[in-house]
Every structure is written in structure tokens, then in C-alpha cells.
Enzyme design. Structure first.
Site, PDB file in Angstrom:
ATOM      1  CE  LYS A  88     101.155  77.425   8.212  1.00 15.78           C
ATOM      2  NZ  LYS A  88     100.410  76.211   8.620  1.00 15.78           N
ATOM      3  CB  THR A  89      95.249  81.196   6.608  1.00 21.46           C
ATOM      4  OG1 THR A  89      96.160  80.402   5.851  1.00 21.46           O
ATOM      5  CG2 THR A  89      94.500  82.136   5.696  1.00 21.46           C
ATOM      6  CG  ASP A 133      99.600  80.082   2.764  1.00 24.47           C
ATOM      7  OD1 ASP A 133     100.348  79.767   3.714  1.00 24.47           O
ATOM      8  OD2 ASP A 133      98.559  79.453   2.497  1.00 24.47           O
ATOM      9  CB  THR A 182     104.279  73.630   6.101  1.00 20.44           C
ATOM     10  OG1 THR A 182     104.730  73.683   4.744  1.00 20.44           O
ATOM     11  CG2 THR A 182     102.788  73.908   6.139  1.00 20.44           C
ATOM     12  NE  ARG A 241      92.467  73.360   6.482  1.00 22.36           N
ATOM     13  CZ  ARG A 241      93.604  73.973   6.219  1.00 22.36           C
ATOM     14  NH1 ARG A 241      94.726  73.280   6.218  1.00 22.36           N
ATOM     15  NH2 ARG A 241      93.628  75.255   5.963  1.00 22.36           N
TER      16      ARG A 241
HETATM   17  N1  ATP Z   1      93.086  78.625  17.112  1.00 25.83           N
HETATM   18  C1  ATP Z   1      91.999  78.425  16.404  1.00 25.83           C
HETATM   19  N2  ATP Z   1      90.783  78.687  16.918  1.00 25.83           N
HETATM   20  C2  ATP Z   1      89.671  78.439  16.206  1.00 25.83           C
HETATM   21  N3  ATP Z   1      89.663  77.967  14.930  1.00 25.83           N
HETATM   22  C3  ATP Z   1      90.854  77.715  14.365  1.00 25.83           C
HETATM   23  C4  ATP Z   1      92.059  77.942  15.056  1.00 25.83           C
HETATM   24  N4  ATP Z   1      93.088  77.620  14.253  1.00 25.83           N
HETATM   25  C5  ATP Z   1      92.549  77.209  13.096  1.00 25.83           C
HETATM   26  N5  ATP Z   1      91.207  77.263  13.162  1.00 25.83           N
HETATM   27  C6  ATP Z   1      90.288  76.863  12.093  1.00 25.83           C
HETATM   28  O1  ATP Z   1      90.909  75.829  11.327  1.00 25.83           O
HETATM   29  C7  ATP Z   1      90.767  76.069   9.935  1.00 25.83           C
HETATM   30  C8  ATP Z   1      92.129  76.058   9.282  1.00 25.83           C
HETATM   31  O2  ATP Z   1      92.883  77.148   9.741  1.00 25.83           O
HETATM   32  P1  ATP Z   1      93.923  77.929   8.811  1.00 25.83           P
HETATM   33  O3  ATP Z   1      93.435  77.969   7.399  1.00 25.83           O
HETATM   34  O4  ATP Z   1      94.211  79.223   9.480  1.00 25.83           O
HETATM   35  O5  ATP Z   1      95.183  76.974   8.909  1.00 25.83           O
HETATM   36  P2  ATP Z   1      96.623  77.149   8.234  1.00 25.83           P
HETATM   37  O6  ATP Z   1      97.629  76.861   9.305  1.00 25.83           O
HETATM   38  O7  ATP Z   1      96.732  78.445   7.542  1.00 25.83           O
HETATM   39  O8  ATP Z   1      96.628  75.979   7.178  1.00 25.83           O
HETATM   40  P3  ATP Z   1      97.444  75.903   5.778  1.00 25.83           P
HETATM   41  O9  ATP Z   1      98.901  75.813   6.171  1.00 25.83           O
HETATM   42  O10 ATP Z   1      96.931  74.615   5.191  1.00 25.83           O
HETATM   43  O11 ATP Z   1      97.085  77.105   4.978  1.00 25.83           O
HETATM   44  C9  ATP Z   1      90.013  77.385   9.794  1.00 25.83           C
HETATM   45  O12 ATP Z   1      88.665  77.116   9.505  1.00 25.83           O
HETATM   46  C10 ATP Z   1      90.075  78.025  11.148  1.00 25.83           C
HETATM   47  O13 ATP Z   1      88.845  78.618  11.460  1.00 25.83           O
END
Ligand code: ATP
Length: 361
Positions: A88-89, A133, A182, A241
């Protein structure tokens, strides 16, 4: 507190934000520790074309963004929902990059008062992306202020105190809110309705995680063999992640214990050291499952009793171990308590007691 980095106006800014995860020290935790954020940022895809998987959300988002670019305006507000660690981030940062604008970052828990949010909103520049977030954790007054700002691009600032206080409407330049949550179900309808586009992120399949790993290995400049990538992917719980974190642990192992090559043997040895098994279960998961099978004959057993048996708080078992065990079809929840499924017995290499057997064997 309003969080921002020094590069906020020149491109995408990234800062550490609060996490809900209660057990982030686990190598298979879906949430990130603050210290891990820098390592993660280095592996983030920067553009939509580099973002692996989530085909439907990616295509829909591409249309939304490119249509807005074509019109020379700002896109609708975007809500991204889904479990931690799925991107998401990353997508929020990508939205900024695709629009060629900077991303301002904050989070629900970081905004204590409506005034904090008013300050953020009134400092936005035209076309900027405001990433919030954990938007479901915004306090109610901030939430109300936000949906007026999202709809009317206006914020009411209260000037003065007591009987002489006056609300002055301040016009805002057009901007785009990207909210991440989430728990989409916790967002009040009026706020949810202000988002013109909602994308739900799902867990990744092994093939997609292999692509994530191969891209990350390239960035880390390590030689990841295809079968090792497959092995790590299959233990990563559908979460990029976790895949990236396991890759870093395997890299450490290969560097210290071998010649740095990330082959299948290295992956298996490293993951054995970190006690991550073939399904991605760690020690806590396995101890819950083992107790359920060996001490309670596969259940049903109540959550509290099960937690006592493994020496954990019921909340830890329920929120940290159980969701993945249920998702994997290893544990079932029934009105009479938790039960082990046939897959659980099979995974542990144990034989379930015979159903309908006599009391004396
Ligand atoms: N589709 C994707 N392709 C490549 N790398 C990804 C992908 N999705 C996530 N990642 C990698 O996974 C890690 C976590 O992603 P991210 O921080 O965007 O997750 P999030 O959903 O925002 O988590 P949170 O809810 O805990 O903040 C990052 O290092 C990102 O590079």
C-alpha cells in the site's frame, strides 16, 4: 505530530509510521520494524510498471492516473486496503511518481488533533499527494475535517477563543488523498464515500513473489538461484515484505556460512536457522499447532486454555499466530473452540486420533 522528510517537495518523501503489529520481531511478521524501513525503501518499486502482481488494481489505477494526467487535473482520491506488507505504501509513492508530484506522508495515529490536520492541509501545494497511512485510526474531529477538505477543497480554521471564536473557510488547491488501511470496514461511510477509487490488495501467489525476489536480488546485487527464489517465495506467506526480509536473512547466511551464493541449499539452511518451515510457519505457529494436536487431541479447545499450554497471552495466540493458521486451513474456529484440521496433522507428520474410535482404544 506531522511527519515529513527533507525531500518532500522534490519527489516522494518517506518516513517511519506507527505499526499495529504486536510481534514485529518475528521474521515472518507482516508488519515492519522502524529500523527495517530504510532497507525496505531501497527495494520499493518506483513506477507502476515495476510493481509486481495485483493486476486488477494496477490496471485500474493506471487508468485513473493517466486519465487525470491527460485532463491536466488531479485524480480522484484513492483508498488502498489490505493486510500489512502487500504494497500500500509502495503504491502511494508510485502514485506520486506517476503524477510527477511530491507525496506528503502522515498517518492516522500521528494526527492527534483536527488542528494538526488543518495545518497539513493548508500547507499542501497544488496537485500534491497526501498519503495517510492507517487512515482508520484518525480521530473523529480530524476525520470530519478531512472529508470536507476532500469534497470541497476547503478547510475551516477557527480564529479566536470562546464566544468571539470565528470559523474562517480557507480554500485549498486541488490535491489527492491516498489513504491506506488494513481495516477498510472500520472507516465511516462518509469518509469511505469521498474516495473515488478503492483498490483492495490481496496476498500474492508464489510466482509473483518469485518475481519480487528476483527484482530485489538484482537490487541487492546477489546471485539468487531460481530454485532458491521458489523456496523463499513458498515460505513467505503471500507477502512481499516477508519475502524481502527472508531474502536478506538468506543473504546473511550465505555471506557468513558459505561463498555468498544463494542456492537452494543456502535457502533451506538459512530458513532452518530462522525456524521458518516449509509452509512459512515459525516457532510460535508450530507450538500452537503442536499443542492443539498433541495435548488436546486436535481440539476443540478454548483459546485461553490453548494459550496457557504454549505460555502465551490469549491475545498473542489470537492476533499473531491464529490468522495465518486459519488462512492456511490448519486450524478451524468452532463455537466449542479451536480444532486442528487434517492438513495440520499432516503438516506436523502426526496421525490424528480415529474419529468414532471407542473410549478404550
Ligand atoms: N508489488 C510489489 N512488487 C515489489 N515489491 C513490493 C510489492 N509490494 C510490496 N513490495 C515490497 O514489500 C515491502 C513492503 O511494502 P509496503 O511498505 O508498501 O507495504 P504496506 O502494504 O504499505 O504495509 P503496511 O500496511 O505495513 O504499511 C516494500 O519493501 C516493498 O518494496
Amino acid at each position: 505530530m506531522w511527519l515529513r522528510s527533507s525531500v518532500e517537495r522534490s519527489g516522494c518523501s518517506e518516513v517511519a509510521v506507527a505499526e499495529e503489529d504486536t510481534a514485529t520481531e518475528r521474521v515472518v511478521a507482516p508488519g515492519a520494524e522502524d529500523l527495517e524501513r530504510a532497507a525496505e525503501a531501497a527495494l520499493r518499486p518506483r513506477r507502476l510498471a515495476e510493481f509486481v502482481g495485483q493486476r486488477v488494481v494496477r490496471e485500474q489505477l493506471e487508468l485513473v492516473l493517466h486519465a487525470a494526467l491527460g485532463r491536466g487535473g488531479t485524480p480522484d482520491h484513492v483508498l488502498l486496503s489490505g493486510p500489512p506488507g502487500l504494497g500500500k505504501t509502495t503504491l502511494a509513492m508510485i502514485i506520486g511518481a506517476e503524477l510527477g508530484t511530491s507525496v506528503r506522508v502522515t498517518s492516522g495515529p500521528a494526527i492527534q488533533h483536527a488542528g494538526d490536520l488543518a495545518a497539513v492541509l493548508s500547507s499542501l501545494e497544488e496537485g500534491e499527494v497526501l498519503f495517510i497511512d492507517e487512515i482508520h485510526r484518525l480521530a473523529r474531529p480530524a476525520e470530519e475535517l478531512l472529508y470536507v477538505a476532500m469534497e470541497d477543497f476547503r478547510v475551516d480554521v477557527v480564529v479566536g477563543k470562546g464566544a468571539g471564536a470565528n470559523a474562517i473557510g480557507l480554500a485549498l488547491p486541488p490535491f489527492t488523498v491516498v489513504g491506506a488501511t488494513t481495516r477498510a470496514g472500520l472507516l465511516p461511510a462518509p469518509l469511505r464515500d469521498r474516495f473515488g477509487f478503492t483498490g483492495h490488495l490481496d496476498f500474492y501467489d508464489d510466482g509473483e513473489l518469485e518475481q519480487v525476489l528476483s527484482r530485489s536480488a538484482g537490487l541487492l546485487e546477489v546471485d539468487l538461484h531460481a530454485d532458491a527464489g521458489g523456496e523463499i517465495a513458498s515460505r513467505s506467506r503471500g507477502t512481499p515484505r516477508i519475502a524481502n526480509r527472508l531474502l536478506r536473512r538468506v543473504r546473511d547466511w550465505a555471506q557468513v556460512r558459505s561463498d555468498g551464493t544463494l542456492d537452494l541449499a543456502a535457502a533451506r539452511s538459512a530458513l532452518a536457522v530462522y525456524e521458518v518451515d516449509s509452509l512459512g510457519l515459525d516457532r510460535l505457529d508450530r507450538s500452537v499447532l503442536t499443542a492443539l494436536c498433541t495435548r488436546f487431541g486436535g481440539g476443540p479447545v478454548g483459546l485461553t486454555t490453548l494459550a496457557v499450554a504454549v505460555g502465551e497471552e490469549p491475545e498473542t495466540v489470537e492476533t499473531v499466530a491464529e490468522p495465518f493458521l486459519v488462512r492456511e486451513g490448519l486450524i478451524g474456529r468452532t463455537p466449542r473452540g479451536r480444532v486442528a484440521t487434517a492438513r495440520a496433522w499432516d503438516h506436523l507428520g502426526l496421525v490424528p486420533p480415529e474419529v468414532g474410535g471407542t473410549l478404550f482404544g
